[in-house]
Design a protein around this motif. Structure first.
Motif, PDB file in Angstrom:
ATOM      1  N   ARG A  98       0.590  -1.140  -0.149  1.00  9.01           N
ATOM      2  CA  ARG A  98      -0.065  -0.252   0.148  1.00  9.01           C
ATOM      3  C   ARG A  98       0.588   1.293   0.559  1.00  9.01           C
ATOM      4  O   ARG A  98       1.999   1.658   0.735  1.00  9.01           O
ATOM      5  CB  ARG A  98      -0.468  -0.254   0.909  1.00  9.01           C
ATOM      6  CG  ARG A  98      -1.444   1.126   1.235  1.00  9.01           C
ATOM      7  CD  ARG A  98      -2.840   1.451   2.500  1.00  9.01           C
ATOM      8  NE  ARG A  98      -3.498   0.435   1.672  1.00  9.01           N
ATOM      9  CZ  ARG A  98      -4.841  -0.307   2.738  1.00  9.01           C
ATOM     10  NH1 ARG A  98      -5.018  -0.089   3.877  1.00  9.01           N
ATOM     11  NH2 ARG A  98      -5.741  -0.895   1.859  1.00  9.01           N
TER      12      ARG A  98
ATOM     13  N   VAL B 268       0.317   5.150   0.263  1.00 12.17           N
ATOM     14  CA  VAL B 268      -0.523   6.188   0.509  1.00 12.17           C
ATOM     15  C   VAL B 268       0.190   7.732  -0.135  1.00 12.17           C
ATOM     16  O   VAL B 268       1.297   7.568   0.131  1.00 12.17           O
ATOM     17  CB  VAL B 268      -0.550   6.426   2.056  1.00 12.17           C
ATOM     18  CG1 VAL B 268      -1.502   7.647   2.754  1.00 12.17           C
ATOM     19  CG2 VAL B 268      -0.715   5.272   2.869  1.00 12.17           C
TER      20      VAL B 268
ATOM     21  N   ASN C  34      -5.971  11.953   1.941  1.00 14.72           N
ATOM     22  CA  ASN C  34      -4.955  10.815   1.406  1.00 14.72           C
ATOM     23  C   ASN C  34      -5.910   9.807   1.003  1.00 14.72           C
ATOM     24  O   ASN C  34      -6.865   9.959   0.085  1.00 14.72           O
ATOM     25  CB  ASN C  34      -4.325   9.666   2.499  1.00 14.72           C
ATOM     26  CG  ASN C  34      -4.012  10.750   3.386  1.00 14.72           C
ATOM     27  OD1 ASN C  34      -3.588  11.764   3.116  1.00 14.72           O
ATOM     28  ND2 ASN C  34      -3.521  10.297   4.650  1.00 14.72           N
TER      29      ASN C  34
ATOM     30  N   TYR D 113      -4.983   5.728  -1.182  1.00 18.99           N
ATOM     31  CA  TYR D 113      -4.493   4.487  -1.973  1.00 18.99           C
ATOM     32  C   TYR D 113      -3.487   3.972  -2.776  1.00 18.99           C
ATOM     33  O   TYR D 113      -5.302   3.948  -3.136  1.00 18.99           O
ATOM     34  CB  TYR D 113      -4.703   3.060  -0.874  1.00 18.99           C
ATOM     35  CG  TYR D 113      -5.164   3.667   0.482  1.00 18.99           C
ATOM     36  CD1 TYR D 113      -4.580   4.662   0.997  1.00 18.99           C
ATOM     37  CD2 TYR D 113      -6.485   3.010   1.249  1.00 18.99           C
ATOM     38  CE1 TYR D 113      -5.069   4.726   3.165  1.00 18.99           C
ATOM     39  CE2 TYR D 113      -6.126   3.645   3.088  1.00 18.99           C
ATOM     40  CZ  TYR D 113      -5.291   4.197   3.540  1.00 18.99           C
ATOM     41  OH  TYR D 113      -5.571   4.297   4.999  1.00 18.99           O
TER      42      TYR D 113
ATOM     43  N   GLU E 287      -8.289   7.129   0.698  1.00 15.59           N
ATOM     44  CA  GLU E 287      -8.895   6.555   2.272  1.00 15.59           C
ATOM     45  C   GLU E 287     -10.454   6.798   2.639  1.00 15.59           C
ATOM     46  O   GLU E 287     -10.026   5.898   3.798  1.00 15.59           O
ATOM     47  CB  GLU E 287      -7.958   6.924   3.168  1.00 15.59           C
ATOM     48  CG  GLU E 287      -7.757   6.205   4.913  1.00 15.59           C
ATOM     49  CD  GLU E 287      -6.818   7.741   5.224  1.00 15.59           C
ATOM     50  OE1 GLU E 287      -5.895   6.981   5.760  1.00 15.59           O
ATOM     51  OE2 GLU E 287      -7.232   8.964   5.166  1.00 15.59           O
TER      52      GLU E 287
ATOM     53  N   LYS F 129     -13.145   3.905   4.666  1.00 13.39           N
ATOM     54  CA  LYS F 129     -13.737   4.415   5.525  1.00 13.39           C
ATOM     55  C   LYS F 129     -15.117   4.455   5.648  1.00 13.39           C
ATOM     56  O   LYS F 129     -15.809   3.557   6.914  1.00 13.39           O
ATOM     57  CB  LYS F 129     -13.483   5.633   6.501  1.00 13.39           C
ATOM     58  CG  LYS F 129     -11.200   5.118   7.046  1.00 13.39           C
ATOM     59  CD  LYS F 129     -10.797   6.865   7.437  1.00 13.39           C
ATOM     60  CE  LYS F 129      -9.880   6.074   8.012  1.00 13.39           C
ATOM     61  NZ  LYS F 129      -8.708   8.303   7.987  1.00 13.39           N
TER      62      LYS F 129
END
Length: 276
Positions: A22, A24, A43, A45, A58, A62
């Motif tokens: 990964r 970032v 951010n 990924y 990101e 979430k």
């Protein structure tokens, strides 16, 4: 002993290839064409395995995690409105690159459904002799024109990947930094680490595959008349319950609020990463 050593090396290599790496990136954007002082940063990924890579927000993963937990509880937990608002993203798309087929798939949600198309515009890079160092990496400069913008990339061969954020790939190394000439969009690698596998992405609604030109037509239809687009859409889908309000909302009020929100979002995203 030599045979044992060779077998051990092969096993280590296979385990290494099976892992997903990964990367970032900090993405800086000026998505509002009428207000270039409005700078958004979040951010994203870039997950890379031996078979494919996936670029996404990101905040998206979430939000997906929260919605999945709510779905698994049968909606009993509800969804905290403030929490979901804090995870809003300007990167609502994902880009998957298949290494074997060399195909790149772009996915974006329009209304209730996800629209997917294969990117067919190749990147024509001009690799320059200029080198420098960014963080721990020795990098080299490259330039390209793509989708109405001129881009400058800095890539490294210190890492065994030929990839980059968004749709950018095709250089002999991993892109560490990328920015367009107007300063509207930039991608900066912040860190990287290993994960066990690609995350599960929620795919609420249908996945509709089409050509890029038809995707753009659907996008325009949604912006012009979002409610008619949703009414005629293939997908169902009911928004998850939100905490922080009471009573049953009036359908006419809901329609008005949704139209206002979509128009505001269109205004705030009037300077997209692709201009053509």
């Amino acid at each position: 002993m030599k045979k044992i050593a060779v077998v051990a090396l092969l096993i280590v290599a296979q385990i290494s290839m099976a892992q997903t790496n990964r990367f970032v990136y900090q993405v800086t954007m000026k998505p509002n064409a009428s207000d270039k002082k409005d700078v958004k940063t979040e951010n994203a990924y870039l997950d890379i395995s031996g078979e494919k890579s996936l670029f996404y927000s990101e905040n998206r993963i979430k939000r997906d995690s929260i919605l999945r937990s709510n779905f698994q509880s049968g909606g009993e937990r509800g969804v905290n409105r403030e929490q979901m608002e804090s995870l809003r993203s300007n990167i609502n798309y994902s880009v998957e690159k298949d290494k074997k087929s060399q195909k790149m798939t772009f996915k974006d949600r329009i209304g209730r459904d996800i629209y997917a198309y294969e990117e067919e515009r190749p990147l024509d890079w001009k690799v320059l002799a200029e080198t420098t160092k960014i963080g721990d990496y020795k990098v080299q400069k490259a330039e390209t024109d793509f989708a109405g913008r001129k881009w400058t990339a800095w890539f490294t061969t210190d890492l065994p990947y030929q990839d980059g954020p968004y749709k950018f790939t095709g250089l002999p190394g991993l892109i560490i930094k990328l920015e367009d000439s107007s300063g509207d969009y930039s991608f900066d690698l912040m860190k990287n680490y290993k994960i066990s596998d690609f995350p599960e992405m929620n795919q609420f609604g249908n996945i509709i595959k089409l050509k890029r030109k038809d995707y753009l037509k659907q996008q325009e239809k949604f912006r012009e008349d979002p409610m008619s687009f949703l009414a005629a859409g293939r997908g169902g889908g009911i928004a998850p319950p939100m905490r922080g309000g009471g009573g049953n909302p009036n359908p006419a009020d809901m329609r008005k609020r949704m139209e206002e929100r979509i128009k505001e979002e269109a205004k705030n995203n009037s300077n997209p990463i692709e201009l053509q």
